[in-house]
Design a protein around this motif. Structure first.
Motif, short mmCIF file in Angstrom:
data_model
loop_
_atom_site.label_atom_id
_atom_site.label_comp_id
_atom_site.label_asym_id
_atom_site.label_seq_id
_atom_site.Cartn_x
_atom_site.Cartn_y
_atom_site.Cartn_z
N PHE A 576 0.82 -1.22 0.00
CA PHE A 576 0.00 0.00 0.00
C PHE A 576 0.85 1.27 0.00
O PHE A 576 0.63 2.19 -0.78
CB PHE A 576 -0.94 -0.01 1.21
N ASN A 577 1.85 1.32 0.86
CA ASN A 577 2.63 2.56 1.01
C ASN A 577 3.37 2.93 -0.27
O ASN A 577 3.42 4.10 -0.66
CB ASN A 577 3.61 2.44 2.18
N ASP A 578 3.93 1.90 -0.94
CA ASP A 578 4.62 2.17 -2.22
C ASP A 578 3.65 2.74 -3.24
O ASP A 578 3.94 3.73 -3.92
CB ASP A 578 5.24 0.87 -2.78
N ALA A 579 2.48 2.10 -3.34
CA ALA A 579 1.49 2.54 -4.34
C ALA A 579 1.00 3.95 -4.02
O ALA A 579 0.85 4.79 -4.92
CB ALA A 579 0.32 1.56 -4.38
N LEU A 580 0.76 4.21 -2.74
CA LEU A 580 0.27 5.54 -2.33
C LEU A 580 1.30 6.61 -2.71
O LEU A 580 0.95 7.68 -3.24
CB LEU A 580 0.00 5.57 -0.83
N THR A 581 2.56 6.30 -2.49
CA THR A 581 3.64 7.25 -2.85
C THR A 581 3.57 7.56 -4.35
O THR A 581 3.66 8.72 -4.76
CB THR A 581 5.02 6.63 -2.52
N VAL A 582 3.42 6.50 -5.16
CA VAL A 582 3.37 6.69 -6.61
C VAL A 582 2.17 7.55 -6.99
O VAL A 582 2.29 8.53 -7.74
CB VAL A 582 3.28 5.32 -7.33
N VAL A 583 0.98 7.19 -6.48
CA VAL A 583 -0.25 7.89 -6.88
C VAL A 583 -0.19 9.36 -6.45
O VAL A 583 -0.56 10.26 -7.20
CB VAL A 583 -1.50 7.17 -6.32
N GLU A 584 0.31 9.60 -5.25
CA GLU A 584 0.43 10.99 -4.79
C GLU A 584 1.34 11.80 -5.73
O GLU A 584 1.03 12.94 -6.08
CB GLU A 584 0.97 11.04 -3.36
N SER A 636 -12.78 1.13 -1.52
CA SER A 636 -13.58 0.11 -0.81
C SER A 636 -13.02 -0.16 0.59
O SER A 636 -13.75 -0.53 1.50
CB SER A 636 -13.63 -1.19 -1.62
N GLU A 637 -11.71 0.06 0.78
CA GLU A 637 -11.09 -0.18 2.10
C GLU A 637 -11.40 0.97 3.08
O GLU A 637 -11.53 0.74 4.27
CB GLU A 637 -9.57 -0.32 1.97
N VAL A 638 -11.50 2.22 2.57
CA VAL A 638 -11.55 3.36 3.50
C VAL A 638 -12.87 4.13 3.47
O VAL A 638 -13.00 5.14 4.15
CB VAL A 638 -10.40 4.37 3.22
N HIS A 639 -13.88 3.64 2.68
CA HIS A 639 -15.06 4.50 2.49
C HIS A 639 -15.82 4.75 3.79
O HIS A 639 -16.50 5.75 3.93
CB HIS A 639 -15.99 3.90 1.43
N ARG A 640 -15.69 3.83 4.75
CA ARG A 640 -16.42 4.02 6.01
C ARG A 640 -15.64 4.90 7.01
O ARG A 640 -16.20 5.67 7.74
CB ARG A 640 -16.73 2.66 6.66
N GLN A 641 -14.31 4.71 7.03
CA GLN A 641 -13.54 5.51 8.00
C GLN A 641 -12.38 6.21 7.29
O GLN A 641 -11.75 5.66 6.42
CB GLN A 641 -13.00 4.61 9.14
N ASN A 642 -12.14 7.42 7.65
CA ASN A 642 -11.03 8.25 7.16
C ASN A 642 -10.90 8.29 5.63
O ASN A 642 -9.84 7.96 5.08
CB ASN A 642 -9.68 7.76 7.74
N PRO A 643 -11.96 8.69 4.91
CA PRO A 643 -11.81 8.73 3.45
C PRO A 643 -11.15 10.03 2.97
O PRO A 643 -11.04 10.24 1.77
CB PRO A 643 -13.26 8.66 2.97
N GLU A 644 -10.69 10.90 3.89
CA GLU A 644 -10.19 12.22 3.49
C GLU A 644 -9.05 12.13 2.47
O GLU A 644 -9.02 12.86 1.48
CB GLU A 644 -9.70 13.02 4.73
N GLN A 645 -8.12 11.22 2.75
CA GLN A 645 -6.96 11.10 1.87
C GLN A 645 -7.40 10.71 0.44
O GLN A 645 -6.94 11.26 -0.55
CB GLN A 645 -6.00 10.05 2.44
N PHE A 646 -8.34 9.75 0.39
CA PHE A 646 -8.86 9.29 -0.90
C PHE A 646 -9.58 10.43 -1.63
O PHE A 646 -9.35 10.67 -2.81
CB PHE A 646 -9.80 8.11 -0.69
N ILE A 647 -10.46 11.14 -0.89
CA ILE A 647 -11.22 12.25 -1.49
C ILE A 647 -10.26 13.30 -2.05
O ILE A 647 -10.44 13.82 -3.15
CB ILE A 647 -12.19 12.88 -0.45
N SER A 648 -9.21 13.56 -1.29
CA SER A 648 -8.22 14.55 -1.73
C SER A 648 -7.56 14.13 -3.04
O SER A 648 -7.42 14.94 -3.97
CB SER A 648 -7.18 14.73 -0.62
N LEU A 649 -7.17 12.85 -3.11
CA LEU A 649 -6.52 12.36 -4.33
C LEU A 649 -7.43 12.52 -5.56
O LEU A 649 -7.02 13.03 -6.60
CB LEU A 649 -6.14 10.87 -4.18
N VAL A 650 -8.70 12.08 -5.42
CA VAL A 650 -9.63 12.11 -6.55
C VAL A 650 -9.96 13.56 -6.93
O VAL A 650 -9.97 13.92 -8.11
CB VAL A 650 -10.92 11.31 -6.22
#
Length: 1133
Positions: A576-584, A636-650
């Protein structure tokens, strides 16, 4: 003959001469004159013609030649060859050898018992060795795999006779090569060993496992005289051909293999060239090239052995020895010393033979073939041998790959690495227990490979080579040389990533980061000028460095995108961390590019830097799109809790996309942005997408009629994205929270806005239109239908609710389309687009359209497509008209496949349309040769679609023809199934039968497959009507096709189908059909028919039966050939 080939001779005179010569050749006894000509003339044309007369006599008329004449010919031609072989031009000599071998093919051993003995004697006599070797090679070519002008029994006899001679022949060839090597080795000067040329290092010892073998291979290469070179090349050519058909066995002795490897050294020893360059003369230079050719021929022999997958146990040890010796050569090729870099040596070896041997392959190409065969066929067999050092082999392969002198050579080596990585991946999947041990063994090699492949795609390390690659001309796969280079390299990177994800990522990401820093740092050089923004980098060197850095960044972004699949699924959490780094990073880069508008910036070298900046921006969007599946899993992993990071990316990604959706942006960049938007709407589907201001801005832009329309492709993509935002169910939410009512209203508004002009056409449809108006109307139809068709297609596999809403929004436009259809029936380009739309509707929304409206559509089409209209479309309107009919037939295919009773009432009309309207036009076209030339190429797909429709009618509506009663199925065999609509069934079957008489091989293959499928699923061949009235007609047609060789590529399929049909009634096949078939065969006498019948054994298993069929076909053709060649009035016993 001289007049015939003279420049001034007219074509008419040439035809006269040709007729005279042909008539002369057909006369009985013409061969005597030809024998006289051969012994008395030195004119090449006359000799060649005379030999052609003999060739024709032996291959086509031999059966009718009196035995006394045959004896004379068998005696005179070899004497002629012996007397003149040294003075004849080589092509005449080779032709004469071929004619003598043709006699052996017919008469050895019964009437020409000393044929092969003579060849062996020629080889053993030093004066005639070259001639004997030429005869031997010709014999191998003509007798081991003879053409069809022999019976199967004779072919089998010849192969057995040759196999009996193999041991003797191989022994002779070994002796010739060894004696020449030994004779010249004695006189070869042995240079003193130099401190830098220590050939037998650790690797060599580990490969050969024996100091004596290493010593043997380190002997200096002898210098051969011209005659010896020639004899060796002939012997190696013979071996290469023999190895192509003889089985691997102990006849291929260790001494023969060692000798071949001695000669393989000629190809990789640069000292041979030095000798010729020291001696200086051009003749010596040619000798050097000839020796290189010996190396190529020896590698051809090795590769023939290597290509055999079936290796007997007793031969495996020989195989291991072969690999050890070949890898000794590989070490020799890739060895660095003071005089040569590896690359210069490879260039030398790559060139040497090409300049002498014109079209021939170079030594390096042959060696690469060997390596490919080793990895693809034998690695799994050899890897388990403890005495074979695979890791060291990979080290040599690595050096060999990255010192290739040509791009093609490098591509070929990358293919070998791909084969190796595939092998390793499948090995690990099948042996999960010791996965770590296997990976540890190869880890260093793989990391090294990855690093070097990445370096090779970067201008920073490889600028000179990369600038040679063409990035404009498209090949057959629609990619440029540069794109192919990059794609193949990235495939290797991806395969290493699959095996070593952590290593691969830690190798790639820092390199990407370095180039990103340069790109992100460009902002400080942007200055405002009078006309806009300008990039203040002007020094030539700085511009060149920036160009290289941007090209590298573009390639590395593609690499990062290619690896996206290795961060999802089971490994999502772990990586996850590697992928997140890339996507960011990707989100940051795309936003940066859009905000400072690098795509519109002025540069010092606009023709180079502007495309570079646009490409980097487009590739960053494409790389981010590749991570859409990762984003969906993240959601699908974060939609219930802490979706802020995901929302920010999109949200940030959408801010990067929106400014680019404009007709003023370059198409490459615009399309990349559109594709990313589609992926976010379709794959990720976040619930908040519709409420993001950036998305609402796009909605307003698309529905605003005053705004300039986007280019077609972009418009379609954006409309698909917006439609999907409203139609596709949100992931992770129950049905009650999907807000379908609001979304339905919004979707209806969207479609209404997109189709406003189109829906207004309905009122004018029936009025005559001027040409300009008509063109405007066509543009509106094209633009609207392309968007609607794409929207329907994109949701065709989605939930019922999505499709319901879609159809509700489209309903009015669909009705408008149906109303417009009759008005444009004679405009095939418009009809084509409308039918495309209706086909998509039928495939995706037929349930939602409902039965009454569907019936109305089908009825409209059936009424419009009259016989005259179909004929006009198929025969006179070219490819567009044909496409219209194809799509109409495809729509009917969808209709007849529908389960249940809803559309069953249409079956009679559909069959009637096929058999009474479309089929007669097709059948007429097939018959009429004059039409064939005009429209044969335009309608093959109409034929294919028609027969697919007929197949679907039968396959999905079997009970329309065969009413199976419960009682009949309970009392098996008591009652035949009740038959209905028999006339229609018979007509369809007859159409299938007729199609097998046509030359169209694709149609033949398709229809044979359909019949076989109907037999597998519905027992077609067993049905009474087929069994009693059609079965043997079909078998007859299939056998005739085999006899006429019109569809030879489908021999196997035809053989299997014949068996499946015959197996329904073997008794009838053997007792009635086969005798009748043979009785009806013309061109063969009754005795030959009896032999054909006797040779067809009454086997009932598939392999034996098909073998019998092919034997029958071969021998029938052979007998006809023999009979055609007999002189008139011959009495047949």
């Amino acid at each position: 003959m001289t007049e015939f080939f003279h420049n001034c001779t007219t074509n008419e005179r040439k035809r006269e001469i040709e007729e005279l010569l042909n008539n002369f050749a057909q006369q009985i006894g013409a061969w005597r004159f030809c024998l006289y000509f051969l012994s008395s003339t030195r004119n090449d044309y006359v000799m060649m013609y005379s030999l052609t007369v003999f060739e024709n006599l032996i291959n086509k008329m031999w059966l009718g030649v009196p035995s006394q004449d045959k004896m004379e010919i068998r005696s005179c031609l070899p004497k002629l060859l012996l007397a003149h072989h040294k003075t004849l031009p080589y092509f005449i000599r080779n032709k004469l050898c071929k004619v003598i071998v043709d006699i052996g093919r017919q008469d050895w051993p019964m009437f020409y018992h000393d044929f092969f003995t003579n060849i062996l004697q020629l080889i053993q006599s030093p004066v005639t060795t070259p001639l004997g070797l030429i005869m031997l090679k010709t014999t191998s070519e003509e007798l081991a795999c003879p053409r069809e002008d022999l019976s199967v029994a004779r072919k089998e006899e010849l192969r057995k006779l040759l196999l009996d001679q193999v041991q003797t022949v191989l022994g002779l060839l070994t002796g010739i090569l060894e004696s020449i090597w030994d004779k010249h080795s004695v006189t070869a000067a042995t240079p003193p060993p130099s401190p830098t040329s220590g050939e037998s290092g650790d690797l060599l010892s580990s490969l050969l496992q024996s100091p004596s073998a290493a010593k043997l291979l380190n002997q200096p290469i002898p210098i051969l005289d011209t005659e010896s070179e020639y004899i060796c090349s002939l012997a190696l050519e013979c071996l290469a051909h023999l190895f192509s058909w003889i089985p691997l066995s102990t006849s291929i002795t260790p001494s023969l293999l060692t000798t071949i490897f001695h000669f393989a050294r000629f190809g990789c020893d640069t000292r041979v060239r030095k000798m010729s360059s020291v001696n200086g003369s051009s003749q010596n230079s040619v000798l050097g090239q000839e020796r290189g050719r010996l190396g190529v021929l020896a590698m051809s022999c090795i590769n023939e052995l290597m290509s055999k997958n079936c290796v007997p146990m007793e031969f495996e040890e020989y195989l291991l020895r072969m690999f050890q010796q070949t890898f000794y050569l590989l070490q020799k090729i890739t060895k660095e010393n003071n005089a040569h870099t590896v690359k210069s040596r490879l260039e030398e070896l790559d060139e040497r033979v090409l300049c002498w041997w014109r079209q021939a392959e170079s030594y390096i190409e042959k060696f690469t073939d060997f390596l490919r065969l080793f990895v693809s066929v034998h690695l799994r067999r050899i890897e388990s041998y403890s005495q074979f050092p695979v890791v060291e082999f990979l080290a040599l392969l690595f050096k060999y790959t990255f010192h290739q002198p040509t791009h093609e050579g490098y591509f070929s080596c990358l293919d070998i690495w791909t084969l190796f990585l595939d092998y390793l991946t499948s090995k690990i999947k099948s042996r999960l227990a010791d996965k770590e041990a296997v990976l540890n063994r190869y880890e260093d090699a793989l990391v090294l490979l990855l690093t070097e492949v990445l370096n090779r795609i970067q201008f920073r390390y490889n600028q000179a080579q990369l600038e040679e690659l063409d990035d404009e001309t498209l090949d057959d796969d629609q990619q440029t040389e540069w794109q192919r280079y990059l794609r193949q390299s990235l495939e290797v990177v991806a395969k290493v990533m699959e095996l070593l994800p952590t290593h691969a990522f830690s190798t790639l990401f820092p390199v990407l980061q370095d180039n990103l820093e340069v790109y992100l740092g460009l902002q400080q050089f942007v200055v405002t000028s009078g006309t806009g923004h300008r990039l203040n980098i002007t020094a030539e060197n700085d511009c060149r460095r920036l160009h290289c850095s941007l090209r590298d960044l573009s390639s590395l972004l593609q690499a990062v995108g290619r690896l996206a699949e290795y961060f999802i699924g089971d490994v999502f959490a772990a990586r996850f961390n590697d992928a997140l780094t890339v996507v960011e990073r990707l989100v940051k880069v795309t936003l940066y590019g859009s905000q400072i508008k690098l795509y519109n910036i002025e540069t010092a070298v606009p023709s180079v830097l502007k495309p570079d900046l646009i490409d980097v921006h487009a590739q960053s969007l494409a790389a981010l799109q590749a991570y859409s599946h990762w984003l969906a899993q993240f959601y699908s992993e974060v939609h219930r809790q802490n979706p802020e990071q995901f929302i920010s990316l999109v949200s940030t990604a959408l801010e990067a996309i929106t400014p680019l959706i404009s007709s003023k942006v370059q198409e490459k960049l615009l399309l990349s942005a559109c594709h990313l938007l589609v992926s976010l709407a379709t794959t990720v589907r976040p619930v908040f997408l519709i409420s993001i201001p950036a998305v609402q801005k796009v909605f307003n832009r698309i529905t605003d009629t005053s705004a300039q329309r986007l280019p077609d492709k972009a418009q379609v993509l954006v409309c698909r994205a917006l439609s999907n935002v409203l139609l596709l169910p949100w992931p992770n939410l129950p049905e009650s929270e999907q807000q379908w009512a609001v979304r339905s209203t919004n979707h209806a508004s969207l479609i209404s806005a997109l189709t406003r002009e189109y829906r207004q056409l309905k009122s004018n449809a029936i009025l005559p239109q001027r040409k300009v108006q008509m063109e405007d109307t066509k543009v509106i139809i094209h633009q609207t239908l392309s968007v609607l068709e794409d929207i329907v297609e994109s949701i065709s596999g989605e939930s019922t609710k999505s499709r319901q809403i879609c159809y509700q929004s489209l309903q009015e436009s669909v009705q408008v389309s149906l109303a417009l259809f009759p008005a444009f029936i004679h405009q095939s380009d418009v009809t084509d687009e409308m039918l495309s739309f209706f086909l998509t509707l039928f495939q995706g929304l037929r349930v939602q359209m409902g039965v009454p409206f569907t019936e109305q559509i089908i009825q409209t089409f059936l009424n419009m497509f009259t016989r005259e209209q179909l004929a006009e479309s198929i025969l006179h309107e070219g490819s567009t008209g044909c496409r219209v009919v194809e799509k109409f037939l495809k729509i009917l295919q969808v209709v007849v496949q529908e389960p249940g009773q809803v559309f069953k009432p249409f079956l009679p009309s559909v069959i009637s349309l096929c058999m009474e309207q479309v089929y007669p036009i097709i059948a007429e076209e097939l018959k009429c040769q004059s039409l064939c030339r005009v429209s044969w190429r335009s309608s093959p797909d109409v034929k294919a679609e028609l027969f697919e429709l007929l197949f679907r009618v039968l396959h999905h509506n079997w009970r329309y023809f065969f009413k199976s009663s419960v009682l009949a199925s309970v009392q098996r065999g008591v009652a035949e199934e009740q038959m209905e609509n028999e006339a229609q069934f018979s007509a369809i079957m007859q159409a299938f039968g007729q199609s097998f008489l046509q030359p169209d091989i694709h149609l033949f293959k398709q229809n044979l497959f359909y019949l076989e499928t109907l037999n597998t699923k519905q027992k077609l061949y067993h049905k009474k009507i087929f069994r009693t009235t059609m079965l043997f007609q079909f078998v007859n047609v299939l056998l005739q096709v085999l006899v006429h060789k019109s569809h030879d590529l489908l021999q196997e399929e035809i053989g299997i189908a014949t068996y499946n049909m015959a197996s329904v009634d073997f008794d009838g096949f053997y007792s009635a059909f086969l005798p009748e078939f043979l009785a009806s065969c013309d061109g063969v006498d009754s005795n030959q028919k009896n032999v054909l019948g006797r040779n067809f054994k009454m086997d009932r298993d598939l392999p034996s039966f098909t073998q019998n069929v092919h034997r029958l076909v071969n021998d029938l053709r052979y007998y006809r050939l023999c009979n055609d060649s007999l002189p008139p009035g011959t009495v047949k016993l």
